[in-house]
Design a protein around this motif. Structure first.
Motif, mmCIF file in Angstrom:
data_model
loop_
_atom_site.group_PDB
_atom_site.id
_atom_site.type_symbol
_atom_site.label_atom_id
_atom_site.label_comp_id
_atom_site.label_asym_id
_atom_site.label_seq_id
_atom_site.Cartn_x
_atom_site.Cartn_y
_atom_site.Cartn_z
ATOM 1 N N SER A 62 42.448 39.366 34.520
ATOM 2 C CA SER A 62 43.752 38.832 34.720
ATOM 3 C C SER A 62 44.748 39.996 34.487
ATOM 4 O O SER A 62 45.895 39.653 34.519
ATOM 5 C CB SER A 62 44.099 37.693 33.733
ATOM 6 N N ALA A 63 44.133 41.089 34.209
ATOM 7 C CA ALA A 63 45.157 42.633 34.275
ATOM 8 C C ALA A 63 45.453 42.984 35.462
ATOM 9 O O ALA A 63 45.108 42.744 36.431
ATOM 10 C CB ALA A 63 44.403 43.609 33.380
ATOM 11 N N ALA A 64 46.589 43.881 35.450
ATOM 12 C CA ALA A 64 47.066 44.402 36.758
ATOM 13 C C ALA A 64 46.207 45.185 37.555
ATOM 14 O O ALA A 64 46.087 45.401 38.627
ATOM 15 C CB ALA A 64 48.450 45.184 36.498
ATOM 16 N N SER A 65 45.173 45.954 36.742
ATOM 17 C CA SER A 65 44.220 46.783 37.294
ATOM 18 C C SER A 65 42.688 46.237 37.023
ATOM 19 O O SER A 65 42.528 45.364 36.374
ATOM 20 C CB SER A 65 44.161 48.196 36.752
ATOM 21 N N TYR A 66 41.914 46.754 38.105
ATOM 22 C CA TYR A 66 40.490 46.028 38.072
ATOM 23 C C TYR A 66 39.635 47.153 38.536
ATOM 24 O O TYR A 66 39.633 47.968 39.178
ATOM 25 C CB TYR A 66 40.278 44.919 39.083
ATOM 26 N N VAL A 67 38.629 47.396 37.879
ATOM 27 C CA VAL A 67 37.215 48.290 37.995
ATOM 28 C C VAL A 67 36.335 47.629 38.812
ATOM 29 O O VAL A 67 35.627 46.714 38.208
ATOM 30 C CB VAL A 67 36.865 49.048 36.682
ATOM 31 N N ILE A 68 36.128 48.338 39.880
ATOM 32 C CA ILE A 68 35.276 47.647 40.908
ATOM 33 C C ILE A 68 33.787 47.567 40.070
ATOM 34 O O ILE A 68 33.237 48.534 39.643
ATOM 35 C CB ILE A 68 35.022 48.414 42.081
ATOM 36 N N GLN A 69 33.062 46.354 40.116
ATOM 37 C CA GLN A 69 31.847 46.339 39.278
ATOM 38 C C GLN A 69 30.564 46.405 40.526
ATOM 39 O O GLN A 69 30.880 46.113 41.782
ATOM 40 C CB GLN A 69 31.538 44.964 38.817
ATOM 41 N N ASN A 70 29.426 46.639 40.191
ATOM 42 C CA ASN A 70 28.170 46.411 41.049
ATOM 43 C C ASN A 70 28.082 45.128 41.605
ATOM 44 O O ASN A 70 27.718 44.983 42.844
ATOM 45 C CB ASN A 70 26.917 46.696 40.207
ATOM 46 N N SER A 71 28.451 43.993 41.001
ATOM 47 C CA SER A 71 28.298 42.511 41.390
ATOM 48 C C SER A 71 29.305 42.277 42.675
ATOM 49 O O SER A 71 29.257 41.547 43.193
ATOM 50 C CB SER A 71 28.569 41.838 40.302
ATOM 51 N N ASP A 72 30.234 43.192 42.725
ATOM 52 C CA ASP A 72 31.557 43.273 43.673
ATOM 53 C C ASP A 72 30.939 43.610 45.013
ATOM 54 O O ASP A 72 31.714 43.493 46.101
ATOM 55 C CB ASP A 72 32.510 43.926 43.269
ATOM 56 N N LYS A 73 29.941 44.530 45.345
ATOM 57 C CA LYS A 73 29.376 45.089 46.484
ATOM 58 C C LYS A 73 29.051 43.727 47.301
ATOM 59 O O LYS A 73 28.618 42.833 47.029
ATOM 60 C CB LYS A 73 27.956 45.437 46.250
#
Length: 101
Positions: A62-73
């Motif tokens: 819910s923060a303004a930034s997000y680090v792309i995760q392996n599960s997002d592929k």
């Protein structure tokens, strides 16, 4: 004694809102950071943000930034902003999605 049968119901206003939120970030690779933009809202508006994958909330994101995760592929990420204010209907804006290869 005068009794009135009519009652006027006053509806809630709609919060004036900017265009849909935006996602910025150079890369869509795992480990890269994306940032969601909330836009400029009228004073007194409370904003709640949430990252989505394929339209579903990502728990804890819910923060303004997000680090792309392996599960997002293979999925599409989007940034959602929900605006609330006393006397107004809530407004939800969702960014265009970013497909994670």
């Amino acid at each position: 004694c005068l009794i009135s049968d009519s009652t006027t119901v006053v509806g809630m206003g709609v919060i004036p809102s900017p265009p849909a939120s935006k996602i910025t970030g150079i890369s869509t690779k795992v480990g890269s950071s994306l940032t969601g933009s909330t836009g400029n809202w009228m004073s007194g508006v409370q904003l709640q943000t949430q990252w989505l994958t394929d339209g579903n909330p990502i728990p804890g994101a819910s923060a303004a930034s997000y680090v792309i995760q392996n599960s997002d592929k293979g999925h599409t990420l989007a940034f959602q902003v929900t605006a609330t204010a006393d006397g107004y209907q809530s407004v939800v804006k969702v960014s265009a999605g970013k497909k994670i290869p």
